[in-house]
Design a protein around this motif. Sequence first.
Motif, PDB file in Angstrom:
ATOM      1  N   GLU A  30       0.809  -1.174  -0.098  1.00  0.00           N
ATOM      2  CA  GLU A  30       0.217   0.042  -0.021  1.00  0.00           C
ATOM      3  C   GLU A  30       0.750   1.246  -0.026  1.00  0.00           C
ATOM      4  OE1 GLU A  30      -4.135  -1.561   1.928  1.00  0.00           O
ATOM      5  OE2 GLU A  30      -2.841  -0.390   3.536  1.00  0.00           O
ATOM      6  N   GLU A  31       1.901   1.221   0.842  1.00  0.00           N
ATOM      7  CA  GLU A  31       2.807   2.364   0.833  1.00  0.00           C
ATOM      8  C   GLU A  31       3.815   2.585  -0.291  1.00  0.00           C
ATOM      9  OE1 GLU A  31       2.431   4.741   3.002  1.00  0.00           O
ATOM     10  OE2 GLU A  31       1.103   3.834   4.394  1.00  0.00           O
ATOM     11  N   ARG A  40       4.700   2.943   9.590  1.00  0.00           N
ATOM     12  CA  ARG A  40       3.409   2.786   9.923  1.00  0.00           C
ATOM     13  C   ARG A  40       3.282   1.764  10.815  1.00  0.00           C
ATOM     14  NH1 ARG A  40      -0.351   1.116   4.638  1.00  0.00           N
ATOM     15  NH2 ARG A  40      -1.744  -0.653   5.819  1.00  0.00           N
ATOM     16  N   ASP A 148       2.553  15.259   1.024  1.00  0.00           N
ATOM     17  CA  ASP A 148       1.202  14.597   0.696  1.00  0.00           C
ATOM     18  C   ASP A 148       1.296  13.393   1.997  1.00  0.00           C
ATOM     19  OD1 ASP A 148      -0.524  12.278   0.269  1.00  0.00           O
ATOM     20  OD2 ASP A 148      -0.070  12.420  -1.972  1.00  0.00           O
ATOM     21  N   VAL A 150      -0.617  11.235   3.034  1.00  0.00           N
ATOM     22  CA  VAL A 150      -1.252   9.892   2.877  1.00  0.00           C
ATOM     23  C   VAL A 150      -0.200   9.276   2.213  1.00  0.00           C
ATOM     24  CG1 VAL A 150      -2.843   8.567   1.711  1.00  0.00           C
ATOM     25  CG2 VAL A 150      -3.641  10.641   2.648  1.00  0.00           C
ATOM     26  N   LYS A 151       0.456   9.742   1.408  1.00  0.00           N
ATOM     27  CA  LYS A 151       1.585   9.174   0.695  1.00  0.00           C
ATOM     28  C   LYS A 151       2.933   8.871   1.411  1.00  0.00           C
ATOM     29  CE  LYS A 151       4.474   9.311  -3.493  1.00  0.00           C
ATOM     30  NZ  LYS A 151       5.059  10.138  -4.567  1.00  0.00           N
ATOM     31  N   ASP A 155      -0.180  10.447   9.859  1.00  0.00           N
ATOM     32  CA  ASP A 155      -1.780  10.592  10.462  1.00  0.00           C
ATOM     33  C   ASP A 155      -2.365  11.942   9.939  1.00  0.00           C
ATOM     34  OD1 ASP A 155      -1.807   7.688  11.800  1.00  0.00           O
ATOM     35  OD2 ASP A 155      -0.107   8.598  12.784  1.00  0.00           O
ATOM     36  N   MET A 168      -9.707  16.642   2.306  1.00  0.00           N
ATOM     37  CA  MET A 168      -9.197  16.535   3.697  1.00  0.00           C
ATOM     38  C   MET A 168     -10.179  17.076   4.881  1.00  0.00           C
ATOM     39  SD  MET A 168      -6.373  14.667   4.076  1.00  0.00           S
ATOM     40  CE  MET A 168      -5.199  14.153   2.878  1.00  0.00           C
ATOM     41  N   PHE A 290      -6.546  15.863   8.153  1.00  0.00           N
ATOM     42  CA  PHE A 290      -6.313  14.371   8.410  1.00  0.00           C
ATOM     43  C   PHE A 290      -7.229  13.774   7.232  1.00  0.00           C
ATOM     44  CE2 PHE A 290      -9.141  15.767  11.814  1.00  0.00           C
ATOM     45  CZ  PHE A 290     -10.102  15.021  11.379  1.00  0.00           C
ATOM     46  N   PRO A 291      -6.976  12.673   6.652  1.00  0.00           N
ATOM     47  CA  PRO A 291      -7.873  12.063   5.588  1.00  0.00           C
ATOM     48  C   PRO A 291      -9.330  11.707   6.332  1.00  0.00           C
ATOM     49  CG  PRO A 291      -5.948  10.966   5.784  1.00  0.00           C
ATOM     50  CD  PRO A 291      -5.857  11.638   6.787  1.00  0.00           C
ATOM     51  N   ARG A 294     -10.680   7.554   6.549  1.00  0.00           N
ATOM     52  CA  ARG A 294     -10.358   6.384   7.467  1.00  0.00           C
ATOM     53  C   ARG A 294     -10.967   6.674   8.801  1.00  0.00           C
ATOM     54  NH1 ARG A 294      -3.792   6.965   6.553  1.00  0.00           N
ATOM     55  NH2 ARG A 294      -3.635   6.098   4.493  1.00  0.00           N
TER      56      ARG A 294
END
Length: 315
Positions: A30-31, A40, A148, A150-151, A155, A168, A290-291, A294
């Motif tokens: 994923e990363e 992570r 970025d 997320v990338k 958190d 976001m 933050f995203p 999630r």
Amino acid sequence: MYYWLIFINGIANMRTNQLGELTAFVAVAEERNFRRAAARLNLTASTLSHSLRALEERLGVRLLNRTTRTVSPTAAGKALLERIAPAFSTIAEAVEEVNVFRQHPHGSLRINSPRIAYQMVFMPISKQFSHDFPDITLEISLNDSFVDIVKEGFDAGIRLRSDIPKDMNAVRVTQDFTAAVYGSPDYFRRFPLPRTPQDLQMHLCIGRREISSGNLYRWEFAKDGKRVAISVEGPLILDTVDMMIDVALRGTGLVYAPDCEENQQHVAAGRLVRVLADWSPTVPGFYLYFPGHRQMPAALNALIETVRVDAELTD
């Protein structure tokens, strides 16, 4: 429900190292980066690499293509990730939901922040936060340029509202602040004090690029309801407030920066001179973002509530 029970039973029957290998695979796939995946999972990159090799040897198939710069799933890896990632995500969310029942939320939080925001947001609350939430570890990466989150495996991040991606969630964590123009006494021995924003076009000004657009930032001013934006020129273009203040202290040119406590101390000590104070505009404060897709970790929720209270602000 029947098929979910079968899956749970299958997980229970797996050896611990096999589950760890799959967890490592999901994180790296994923990363697409061993360093971010290691952060992570709070493991070392070498441990992840060892787990991936063990998994590939046990399955007898290559799951990841590795180069010195990139990591990407093979066709087999993509197929495996597609099947197991949703289940791992569901388990992680379920475990996080249990976390809210703990007396003290626990875990680690990786936050990306400009240095000035760190001074304004985290320094005032760090002692009290560690006392109230001893099981939470804050890892704060200071970076004035755009990241970025997320990338890069963060958190949350902190930026001005205009620099935050629209997808976001954002929570305001500081009050508005004032922008100011600074130069060193040595600089003003060589150049006259500017009296109006237009005078800046005859000065050496340190440029800054906007995070969101990449354009050179136009210095904004306001007075008596009138607002102006000035395009400035000079010998340097920088992307961090720290570097801009450093070159201003060395007499290289004028800078446009927050009127924060540290810069006020430079002025009080005679290291910097503030000019055009009557034209200083108010800048909207910083936001923690933050995203939104999630499950919010309990640790992040605890941090948000703390900085909200400290700043005495709401969304």
